[in-house]
Design a protein around this motif. Structure first.
Motif, PDB file in Angstrom:
ATOM      1  N   ALA A  25       0.824  -1.212   0.000  1.00  7.99           N
ATOM      2  CA  ALA A  25       0.000   0.000   0.000  1.00  7.99           C
ATOM      3  C   ALA A  25       0.857   1.261   0.000  1.00  7.99           C
ATOM      4  CB  ALA A  25      -0.924   0.005   1.208  1.00  7.99           C
ATOM      5  N   ARG A  26       0.224   2.358  -0.383  1.00 11.60           N
ATOM      6  CA  ARG A  26       0.927   3.645  -0.431  1.00 11.60           C
ATOM      7  C   ARG A  26       1.424   4.007   0.963  1.00 11.60           C
ATOM      8  NH1 ARG A  26      -2.491   8.148   1.132  1.00 11.60           N
ATOM      9  NH2 ARG A  26      -4.286   7.198   2.143  1.00 11.60           N
ATOM     10  N   ALA A  27       2.467   4.817   0.971  1.00 14.14           N
ATOM     11  CA  ALA A  27       3.061   5.213   2.244  1.00 14.14           C
ATOM     12  C   ALA A  27       2.235   6.305   2.895  1.00 14.14           C
ATOM     13  CB  ALA A  27       4.485   5.704   1.999  1.00 14.14           C
ATOM     14  N   THR A  28       1.748   6.029   4.108  1.00 13.70           N
ATOM     15  CA  THR A  28       1.085   7.068   4.883  1.00 13.70           C
ATOM     16  C   THR A  28       1.695   7.045   6.262  1.00 13.70           C
ATOM     17  OG1 THR A  28      -0.603   5.587   5.708  1.00 13.70           O
ATOM     18  CG2 THR A  28      -1.111   6.762   3.679  1.00 13.70           C
ATOM     19  N   ASN A  29       1.384   8.067   7.001  1.00 14.47           N
ATOM     20  CA  ASN A  29       1.984   8.190   8.310  1.00 14.47           C
ATOM     21  C   ASN A  29       1.313   7.243   9.280  1.00 14.47           C
ATOM     22  OD1 ASN A  29       3.268   9.026  10.530  1.00 14.47           O
ATOM     23  ND2 ASN A  29       2.923  11.203  10.151  1.00 14.47           N
ATOM     24  N   SER A  30       2.006   6.201   9.705  1.00 13.51           N
ATOM     25  CA  SER A  30       1.507   5.251  10.696  1.00 13.51           C
ATOM     26  C   SER A  30       0.098   4.763  10.401  1.00 13.51           C
ATOM     27  CB  SER A  30       1.521   5.873  12.084  1.00 13.51           C
ATOM     28  OG  SER A  30       2.818   6.175  12.449  1.00 13.51           O
ATOM     29  N   PRO A  31      -0.086   4.031   9.315  1.00 14.56           N
ATOM     30  CA  PRO A  31      -1.409   3.473   9.071  1.00 14.56           C
ATOM     31  C   PRO A  31      -1.759   2.453  10.165  1.00 14.56           C
ATOM     32  CG  PRO A  31       0.195   2.534   7.567  1.00 14.56           C
ATOM     33  CD  PRO A  31       0.891   3.615   8.312  1.00 14.56           C
ATOM     34  N   VAL A  32      -3.048   2.177  10.310  1.00 14.82           N
ATOM     35  CA  VAL A  32      -3.468   1.204  11.315  1.00 14.82           C
ATOM     36  C   VAL A  32      -2.909  -0.168  10.938  1.00 14.82           C
ATOM     37  CG1 VAL A  32      -5.426   0.026  12.353  1.00 14.82           C
ATOM     38  CG2 VAL A  32      -5.569   2.445  11.810  1.00 14.82           C
ATOM     39  N   PRO A  33      -2.186  -0.791  11.852  1.00 12.73           N
ATOM     40  CA  PRO A  33      -1.685  -2.127  11.531  1.00 12.73           C
ATOM     41  C   PRO A  33      -2.808  -3.150  11.665  1.00 12.73           C
ATOM     42  CG  PRO A  33      -0.960  -1.467  13.731  1.00 12.73           C
ATOM     43  CD  PRO A  33      -1.813  -0.356  13.194  1.00 12.73           C
ATOM     44  N   GLN A  34      -3.157  -3.796  10.578  1.00 11.70           N
ATOM     45  CA  GLN A  34      -4.207  -4.813  10.615  1.00 11.70           C
ATOM     46  C   GLN A  34      -3.575  -6.186  10.486  1.00 11.70           C
ATOM     47  OE1 GLN A  34      -7.165  -3.972  11.335  1.00 11.70           O
ATOM     48  NE2 GLN A  34      -7.782  -2.072  10.355  1.00 11.70           N
ATOM     49  N   VAL A  35      -4.255  -7.177  11.034  1.00 14.57           N
ATOM     50  CA  VAL A  35      -3.821  -8.565  10.854  1.00 14.57           C
ATOM     51  C   VAL A  35      -4.440  -9.059   9.549  1.00 14.57           C
ATOM     52  CG1 VAL A  35      -3.804 -10.866  11.858  1.00 14.57           C
ATOM     53  CG2 VAL A  35      -3.773  -8.853  13.351  1.00 14.57           C
ATOM     54  N   THR A  36      -3.603  -9.293   8.563  1.00 19.51           N
ATOM     55  CA  THR A  36      -4.116  -9.698   7.257  1.00 19.51           C
ATOM     56  C   THR A  36      -3.443 -10.975   6.778  1.00 19.51           C
ATOM     57  OG1 THR A  36      -2.439  -8.519   6.017  1.00 19.51           O
ATOM     58  CG2 THR A  36      -4.411  -7.273   6.570  1.00 19.51           C
ATOM     59  N   ASP A  37      -4.064 -11.574   5.770  1.00 21.88           N
ATOM     60  CA  ASP A  37      -3.522 -12.804   5.181  1.00 21.88           C
ATOM     61  C   ASP A  37      -2.099 -12.605   4.671  1.00 21.88           C
ATOM     62  OD1 ASP A  37      -4.305 -11.059   3.193  1.00 21.88           O
ATOM     63  OD2 ASP A  37      -5.363 -12.548   1.988  1.00 21.88           O
ATOM     64  N   ARG A  38      -1.777 -11.366   4.300  1.00 26.13           N
ATOM     65  CA  ARG A  38      -0.438 -11.077   3.813  1.00 26.13           C
ATOM     66  C   ARG A  38       0.633 -11.331   4.875  1.00 26.13           C
ATOM     67  NH1 ARG A  38       2.634  -8.212   0.374  1.00 26.13           N
ATOM     68  NH2 ARG A  38       4.166  -6.988   1.477  1.00 26.13           N
ATOM     69  N   LEU A  39       0.251 -11.117   6.138  1.00 28.63           N
ATOM     70  CA  LEU A  39       1.224 -11.247   7.227  1.00 28.63           C
ATOM     71  C   LEU A  39       1.172 -12.601   7.907  1.00 28.63           C
ATOM     72  CD1 LEU A  39       0.605  -7.702   8.655  1.00 28.63           C
ATOM     73  CD2 LEU A  39       2.702  -8.454   7.545  1.00 28.63           C
ATOM     74  N   ILE A  40       0.102 -13.358   7.662  1.00 31.63           N
ATOM     75  CA  ILE A  40       0.050 -14.721   8.192  1.00 31.63           C
ATOM     76  C   ILE A  40       0.712 -15.590   7.129  1.00 31.63           C
ATOM     77  CG2 ILE A  40      -1.418 -16.554   9.121  1.00 31.63           C
ATOM     78  CD1 ILE A  40      -1.774 -13.957  10.647  1.00 31.63           C
ATOM     79  N   GLU A  41       1.978 -15.851   7.310  1.00 29.11           N
ATOM     80  CA  GLU A  41       2.747 -16.473   6.234  1.00 29.11           C
ATOM     81  C   GLU A  41       2.818 -17.979   6.396  1.00 29.11           C
ATOM     82  OE1 GLU A  41       6.443 -14.725   5.102  1.00 29.11           O
ATOM     83  OE2 GLU A  41       5.983 -12.836   6.108  1.00 29.11           O
ATOM     84  N   ASP A  42       2.930 -18.614   5.224  1.00 26.23           N
ATOM     85  CA  ASP A  42       3.164 -20.046   5.213  1.00 26.23           C
ATOM     86  C   ASP A  42       4.584 -20.284   5.742  1.00 26.23           C
ATOM     87  OD1 ASP A  42       3.563 -22.672   4.710  1.00 26.23           O
ATOM     88  OD2 ASP A  42       3.194 -22.583   2.558  1.00 26.23           O
ATOM     89  N   ALA A  43       4.677 -20.958   6.869  1.00 25.11           N
ATOM     90  CA  ALA A  43       5.997 -21.184   7.473  1.00 25.11           C
ATOM     91  C   ALA A  43       6.412 -22.643   7.364  1.00 25.11           C
ATOM     92  CB  ALA A  43       5.993 -20.710   8.917  1.00 25.11           C
ATOM     93  N   SER A  44       5.882 -23.337   6.372  1.00 28.59           N
ATOM     94  CA  SER A  44       6.357 -24.691   6.111  1.00 28.59           C
ATOM     95  C   SER A  44       7.848 -24.612   5.826  1.00 28.59           C
ATOM     96  CB  SER A  44       5.675 -25.274   4.873  1.00 28.59           C
ATOM     97  OG  SER A  44       4.281 -25.235   5.031  1.00 28.59           O
ATOM     98  N   TYR A  45       8.568 -25.600   6.259  1.00 29.80           N
ATOM     99  CA  TYR A  45      10.003 -25.558   5.994  1.00 29.80           C
ATOM    100  C   TYR A  45      10.593 -26.943   5.909  1.00 29.80           C
ATOM    101  CZ  TYR A  45      10.753 -26.636  10.947  1.00 29.80           C
ATOM    102  OH  TYR A  45      10.756 -27.243  12.176  1.00 29.80           O
TER     103      TYR A  45
END
Lengths: 1044, 493
Positions: free
Chosen positions: A946-966
């Protein structure tokens, strides 16, 4: 009196005989016919197929108690009063026992490996059992894995046994691991297995090792020297664990330490030295990239840009804060052990020194330990044993840190978040404290170097036992032991650091010192009576009854002070301080009384049954429900022994079916949990501190055990003369009466109460395959494959409660939920679908409620299709629990060369990359992830971030829940054992050199430092959260092992 | 002979017998924590139980923001036209309060509810148990009345924020939820209880010795009672209470300098009627006063925890008004560098009242020794002006009251000859300027009724989502899930 004179006479004669025997040793040829020594036999023992020598083989003369043991090169020599010919019984674990008649000529004895390992003895709770008779699910960690270098033995369990899951919580030397056997049963309390070390039940409570600690927690298990361990057995199902009753629900890990052996006196020296490097670094913005990000933020704020093009160009790559504290770090281990035994006693004395520096400056772990194991047969009926162990470990931890009011577990995260435009050091080499973006004139690298955060653990674990054979088949055993863990924590945040200091910083407090001390003691007394009898030659009975008492107490205090006139005396003299902070102290105690019984019965070693029962009374539970009863039944059938199976034996040479069911418990709640407690609070009157006292907990006299009911079905198979063996298990566990902090309506004045409510299930399959792929005299290749799959599900949380959010850090939204139908600790957040386009703003695309969204902002998915994005659109985004885990270990032997390659992996587990959330959330002060290079701008609309804004609200999204298979190549080691003749030339019995690499590579999609991560340590509901932990390392090492 | 003594079975049996008798009892008698059966025996226990009631005002059991000190401000300042969220607010629930988009599951709305009831429970316990302690009756009566004052204060907050609320007056004894279900009580019933508690509290002492400064007084009870009556528009009753405070020999007055209301050195002074006590420089036992985090750093890129809604808030003040520089700052002297640091960005100026300038170094502003004034004499004077205006119109007494406040702020008297409506508006404007960041604004807007609250918020573009339902906060979602007897406020279902 007469008797004793008689004895003295005999002794005197013996002395004479012995003296003559010694004297004649070198002249035996001439004195072959002396009446005292009738025979001398020399020879060697080898594997019948590989022709490799076998050491430690016991050779005994039939009908006598005289026995010797072969040396590591397989050689033995036997001097005895027996006349030739006589019969020799040769026995060794894993090989068929052989009887041969010897006539005095030197011989080479070839031992054949057992067709089946079913005659092996398996260590169980309160005794051992022939493998053929076992009804439960028990796994052993292979010798190969136990030989791997590790700071703490819980690290070695990973991939070692099917059904066990181990996660390194961080890379901090001496750090903790999360260990789960067949998934977690409990939501709020105690999911770690029970550890039993040489019969002593260890309360493994890391709280004992962490007294008001700052930073990652210390691992109480790391006090134990892993190389003292002979074997590790993992008890998994109810048939195996119910004998541990209320502490068996999470599985039991039985550790047996090395013992001396009769007839062999060995001096062993082992050492390795290695170097560790950081396995992975994060991609961050450089100076120019960061400055241009700030300009974009300025643009979105509608203010003028901070940096012009020339300034941006001048920043260039900027400072590498992330790398500034990193260096290659040495790891060194050495140990010396002396072991041996004679006719009546066995002993082992060992000492160990382990030193692991951290890859981050001013961190590391050191351990000194010593052990004495002693066994004495006072008479044929009476045996005493003593196992004493002492260690001192010193851990230098990174201080935790608070960066822009986000609390990280270690200061490494604050390096990562420091802007690259700030210089690290001045031209004169001093630390640059004039970072224009810093809140205080401090330097995060200097914080790491100058802050002292050390934790010293002293542990003594002593256990003594006496065994007396009242009758031939009836043995009374009394054990008494004590485990003392003493913790000393020392902390100093100098006045020139931003290191945390009692909620503030070292700078704000003008120097902050803290001291903590804790003493945990546990003693255990167990008394058992075992009856072991064979009726006829078909009915084998082993019956056990006993009772035990274990008592535990802990006391701790912490004290701190601040405002030091200088930083010279640190925590060593708090009286220099200007302000003494209010100290804390705590004490607790608990006891457990138990009665236990078990019957093992086998008919022909073909049909087996195990019945066990334990009654536990715990002081921690409500006064109405102190006692709990736990029983189990297990049956097994060695089908291959049946007549009808004979035709199949060419293909399937062993087949065993196991079935078990039973109940175990869990009461790992803090003491006093059932009582109505009052706690202190503070207020100020007249500017002075006053104490208030008010209730914090409503009494629950009905508080009782969590009960886990477990069903297990297992199959043990052997093919091709048992060159391939398979153990397969399927299980279902249901834990009821969960000890749960149940939410109460807040208008009661309480947020929750501890009650027995709700249930959780775990079901899964697991198998291990051991295969000897190639077996020739010169070349040998073995493989072990281990696979485990577990499904965890919350079945109920009580009436009217479908879900709850575990407490999140202050001011944050909880990223996890505990919800009926989902695994415990499921990630909860939004799905996203790229970024909003200009057209989306007008075409009715659902937008985030409350915050005006623009083109280039994250586009959230309206999962409930109500036209607006609210918290109701959040849903399950997976959990940290893997779909399956596995490991593959291959070992190769070619002549003296050995090679082992160990892979370990996990599939389907997710990690919430909270550090990445912070790094993708632009502010005007902290550094950001390189992913922001692909951020939306009016010129670059086809972006991922997303575009850079000043301290956007940090949301828990699928983008940050990463596949950690290893998939990790955990260990590769290559060794060479010198031929015995060569070793003998330099007066050694054995000599081996090896090189090894740990953690050589990791295959994963996870973008953080390591997919194995638990910021919240052992917290059941917040597994798999990466909030910046100590980085994991890759280790290269070389070692040698010498036997004198 | 020897043989019989050393026979192993004898040893083993001895050990067994010894350990069997050592078998541990399973009752728990903790030494490090007090169990309820041990408590409420002595005078000291009684005092401690009431101290705990006070502590619910400045602390949170989980280390979250305290009720007074920030949490309440999130509702009554952030959800008013004084404040919007700051970029440093990472919690979407906090941001939702700033832009009027909060829903029943908002964690901050739940937190305020929880903190209010936690204090009420502690007060209930003290009120029920202190009389049974063997201690001096005068002291016991005082302690019970102090607890009643706090209970009245907390219920007064509850009823204004949430409307009908469960009226819980005794501590729960059971962990079974079926025993804990109650319905919401009508607002009128809750007010009856508040008035009863506060009326009882008016018998509290007028003053305390230095060691007890900060406890609730008779004057505080009368003042709060006056405010309750004003909120209910019971003007004569309110007037009677206000007269008692002003003329009853309590000795309250305005500080000559507005700044002294918010200084550590002048705490519990002549103007302070009841304040939540904060302290700094006591080491680790400092209370966190997050309102002081209006100053977080000399780094001008770092935003404070709270910011004004927009420039219009700052521009309410004339340059001569001494309240302006006490309420806001845009530059701070940095002793470490010897220079002034000027903050200039889209969110300046920042709030200043609770920044503790006695702390050195300054940038450690999660703590502050500045007390949080719940009721101060300026409030009484402005309520008096409002009440008199409502009863008799803007007469000299009403003008006199408001002009005292204005004179202290060094601004000219209010324009004479205003209509009653214009006078009332002037009083509310004066209240707004006087009490920024002090937790009055939302209450003041809502208690005027009609569309006043909604209209005021609509003037701030970011708050355009506001609607008439927002004159009450929703009953927290989890409360209704656990207790289905609880209904929701209009517009939140």
């Amino acid at each position: 009196m007469e008797k004793s004179i008689h004895r003295k006479k005999i002794a005197a004669r013996l002395m004479v005989f012995l003296a003559i025997a010694m004297f004649t040793k070198n002249a035996s040829a001439q004195h072959e016919s002396t009446p005292i020594i009738n025979s001398t036999l020399i020879g060697s023992v080898k594997d019948s197929i590989t022709k490799q020598p076998i050491g430690n083989v016991v050779l005994a003369i039939k009908g006598t108690t005289h026995a010797v043991t072969s040396a590591p090169d397989g050689s033995f020599s036997f001097r005895t009063g027996q006349k030739f010919p006589y019969t020799l019984i040769i026995s060794f674990i894993g090989y068929q026992t052989k009887e041969i008649v010897v006539d005095g000529s030197p011989i080479t004895i070839l031992l054949a490996e057992k067709a089946s390992s079913l005659n092996d003895v398996v260590v169980m709770g309160y005794g051992s059992q022939k493998k053929s008779d076992v009804t439960g699910s028990v796994g052993s960690v292979s010798k190969n894995l136990l030989a791997q270098p590790a700071a703490s033995f819980d690290n070695m369990l990973q991939g070692g046994v099917s059904g066990i899951g181990v996660t390194q919580n961080s890379g901090q030397p001496g750090g903790t691991a999360t260990v789960r056997i067949r998934g977690g049963n409990s939501i709020s309390f105690g999911n770690a297995p029970l550890y039993v070390i040489d019969g002593f039940i260890v309360y493994n409570n890391n709280d004992n090792a962490n007294v008001g600690s700052i930073g990652t927690s210390s691992n109480a298990l790391s006090t134990i020297n892993p190389s003292d361990i002979e074997s590790v057995e993992v008890l998994k199902d109810a048939s195996a664990t119910a004998i541990y009753g209320s502490r068996g629900a999470n599985g039991v890990i039985i550790i047996t330490t090395k013992k001396g052996k009769k007839g062999v006196n060995n001096v062993n020296y082992n050492a390795y030295y290695g170097t560790q490097t950081v396995a992975r670094k994060l991609s961050l913005l450089n100076g120019a990239q960061w400055a241009s990000l700030i300009n974009d933020v300025n643009t979105s704020d509608g203010v003028s840009k901070t940096y012009n093009d020339a300034q941006i160009a001048a920043f260039g790559s900027g400072s590498d804060w992330q790398g500034s504290a990193l260096s290659n770090a040495p790891i060194f281990n050495q140990e010396l052990s002396v072991s041996g035994g004679d006719e009546k006693s066995r002993y082992l004395i060992s000492g160990n020194y382990f030193n692991q520096d951290g890859v981050i400056s001013n961190s590391g772990y050191k351990r000194y330990s010593a052990r004495i194991n002693y066994e004495k047969d006072i008479s044929e009926k009476f045996k005493v044993t003593a196992n004493f162990f002492g260690s001192r470990s010193i851990e230098h931890k990174l201080p935790g840190s608070a960066y822009n009011s986000i609390n990280f577990s270690n200061a490494y995260a604050s390096l990562i978040l420091t802007s690259p435009i700030a210089t690290i050091k001045n031209a004169d080499g001093s630390y640059n404290i004039n970072n224009p973006l810093n809140a205080t004139p401090t330097n995060p690298l200097q914080d790491i170097v100058a802050t002292i955060n050390q934790n010293t653990l002293n542990r003594i674990l002593g256990n003594t036992a006496a065994e007396y054979k009242i009758l031939k088949d009836l043995t009374l055993k009394v054990t008494a032991g004590v485990d003392i863990l003493n913790t000393n924590q020392q902390y100093y945040a100098p006045s020139f650091t931003a290191s945390p200091a009692g909620g503030s910083t070292g700078y704000a407090t003008k120097g902050y010192a803290a001291l903590g001390s804790g003493n945990a003691l546990s003693w255990l007394n167990e008394n058992t009576l075992t009856y072991n009898h064979t009726f006829g030659d078909k009915h084998f009975l082993n019956a056990l009854v006993g009772y035990s008492t274990q008592y535990e107490n802990g006391k701790s205090f912490t004290t701190s002070a601040q405002q030091f006139p200088n930083d010279l005396t640190t925590f060593d003299n708090l009286s220099y301080a200007g302000i003494a902070n209010l100290p804390n102290s705590a004490a607790r105690s608990s006891s457990l009384n138990s009665v236990l019984a078990r019957i093992n019965y086998s008919y022909l070693h073909r049909y087996n049954i195990t019945l066990s029962e334990r009654a536990d009374g715990s002081s921690k539970l409500g006064k109405e429900n102190k006692w709990g009863f736990f029983s189990s039944i297990g049956v097994s059938w060695n089908v291959n022994d049946e007549e009808f199976f004979k035709p199949l034996q060419n293909i399937v040479n062993s087949l065993k079916i196991r079935l078990s069911a039973g109940q175990t418990g869990n009461s790992e709640i803090p003491p006093y949990s059932s009582l109505s407690l009052l706690s202190p609070t503070n207020y100020y009157l007249g500017g002075k501190l006053v104490t208030g006292i008010s209730p914090i907990q409503i009494a629950n006299p009905d508080l009782k055990w969590e009960t886990t009911t477990q069903y297990n079905a297992g199959l043990d198979l052997g093919f091709l003369n048992n060159r391939i063996s398979i153990a397969f298990d399927a299980y279902y566990k249901k834990t009821t009466d969960l000890l749960l902090n149940v939410p109460l309506p807040l208008y009661t004045g309480y947020a929750s109460a501890l009650k027995n409510i709700g249930s959780v299930s775990n079901r899964g399959i697991e198998f291990s395959v051991n295969s000897e792929n190639i077996k020739t005299p010169a070349f040998n290749w073995k493989s072990t494959l281990i696979f485990s799959a577990n499904r965890n599900k919350v079945l109920s949380l009580g009436e009217n409660v479908k879900s709850f959010f575990p407490v999140a850090p202050t001011g944050q939204v909880s990223p996890v939920i505990v919800q009926v139908g989902l695994p415990v600790g499921t990630f909860w957040g939004y799905d996203t679908n790229g970024l909003l386009k200009t057209a989306d703003l007008t075409n009715g695309t659902p937008l985030l409620g409350g915050v005006p969204q623009q083109a280039g902002d994250t586009k959230y998915v309206d999962s409930n299709q109500d036209g607006i994005i609210t918290t109701a659109d959040k849903h399950s985004l997976g959990s940290a629990q893997p779909k399956f885990t596995g490991s593959l270990n291959n070992t190769f032997n070619y002549k003296g060369i050995d090679l082992s390659v160990f892979f370990q992996g996990s599939y389907g587990n997710k990690v919430f990359n909270l550090l990445q959330q912070s790094l993708e959330r632009p502010t005007l002060t902290q550094n950001a992830s390189a992913t922001l290079l692909d951020r939306w701008t009016p010129q670059h609309q086809d972006a991922t971030v997303a575009r850079a804004t000043n301290s956007p609200v940090p949301q828990v999204t699928d983008r940050l829940i990463e596949d950690a298979s290893y998939l990790k190549l955990k260990n590769v080691s290559l060794g060479y054992t010198f031929k015995t003749e060569w070793a003998n030339k330099i007066k050694l019995k054995n000599l081996r050199f090896y090189v090894s690499v740990q953690n050589l590579f990791t295959v994963t999609k996870y973008t953080g430092l390591d997919p194995e991560v638990n910021f919240y340590d052992n917290d059941n509901t917040k597994q798999g959260i990466d909030f910046g932990t100590y980085p994991s390392t890759r280790t290269f090492l070389a070692g040698l092992s010498i036997t004198l | 002979m020897k043989k019989t003594i050393t026979h192993p079975i004898i040893w083993l049996l001895t050990i067994i017998i010894f350990t069997a008798t050592a078998c541990k009892k399973l009752e728990e008698n903790p030494s490090s924590v007090i169990v309820s059966s041990q408590f409420f025996k002595t005078q000291s226990d009684a005092i401690s139980s009431v101290n705990a009631v006070y502590s619910s005002l400045n602390s949170d059991p989980n280390g979250d923001f305290p009720l007074y000190g920030r949490q309440l401000n999130l509702l009554v300042e952030n959800a008013s036209d004084n404040q919007i969220f700051s970029p440093s607010n990472t919690n979407p629930d906090v941001r939702a309060l700033g832009v009027s988009t909060y829903i029943p599951s908002n964690s901050r709305i739940q937190k305020v509810w929880q903190q209010l009831y936690f204090g009420i429970n502690k007060a209930n316990i003290a009120i029920d148990n202190v009389p049974n302690v063997s201690a001096d009756t005068v002291l016991k009566n005082r302690l019970v009345r102090e607890a009643k004052f706090i209970r009245g204060l907390l219920y007064f907050n509850l009823v204004r924020l949430y409307g009908d609320v469960p009226l819980v007056l005794h501590e729960p004894k059971s962990v079974n939820i079926e025993d804990l279900l109650v319905k919401r009580s009508a607002t009128a019933t809750v007010y009856q209880q508040i008035i009863a508690d506060l009326t009882d509290a008016t018998s509290l002492p007028k003053n305390y010795s230095t060691a007890d400064l900060g406890r609730a007084t008779s004057g505080a009870a009368h003042s709060l009672l006056a405010k309750v009556y004003v909120t209910q528009k019971l003007w004569p009753k309110a007037l009677s209470e206000l007269n008692t405070i002003i003329n009853g020999g309590y000795g309250y007055a305005l500080f000559p300098n507005y700044k002294d209301v918010f200084q550590k050195a002048t705490k519990n002074g002549i103007e302070h009627i009841f304040s939540v006590q904060f302290e700094s420089n006591l080491g680790a036992k400092n209370v966190v006063q997050n309102l002081s985090q209006s100053f977080t750093s000399f780094n001008t890129g770092t935003f404070p925890i709270d910011v004004p809604a927009n420039k219009s808030v700052y521009e309410l003040f004339s340059p001569a008004d001494t309240r302006r520089e006490t309420t806001f700052y845009d530059s701070v002297y940095n002793a470490a560098t010897g220079k002034y640091v000027v903050f200039k960005n889209a969110y300046t100026p920042y709030f200043n009242k609770f920044v503790d300038y006695t702390l050195s170094p300054l940038n450690t502003q999660a703590q502050s020794g500045v007390n949080y004034p719940v009721i101060r004499y300026a409030d009484i004077l402005l309520l008096y002006a409002e009440v008199v205006n409502n009863i008799s119109g803007p007469n000299a007494e009403a003008y006199n009251a408001i002009n005292k406040v204005r004179a202290r702020a060094k601004i000219a008297d209010l324009t004479p000859g205003l209509s009653a409506d214009a006078f009332r508006d002037s009083v509310f404007l004066e209240r707004r300027k006087e009490f920024i960041q002090e937790g009055h604004r939302w209450f003041d807007l809502v208690r005027q009724g009609g569309n006043i609250y909604v209209d005021a918020l609509k003037k701030i573009p970011e708050k355009s989502a506001v609607s008439s339902k927002n004159i009450l906060f929703p009953i927290p979602q989890t409360e209704r899930e656990l207790n289905t007897l609880l209904t929701q406020n209009p517009g939140y279902n």
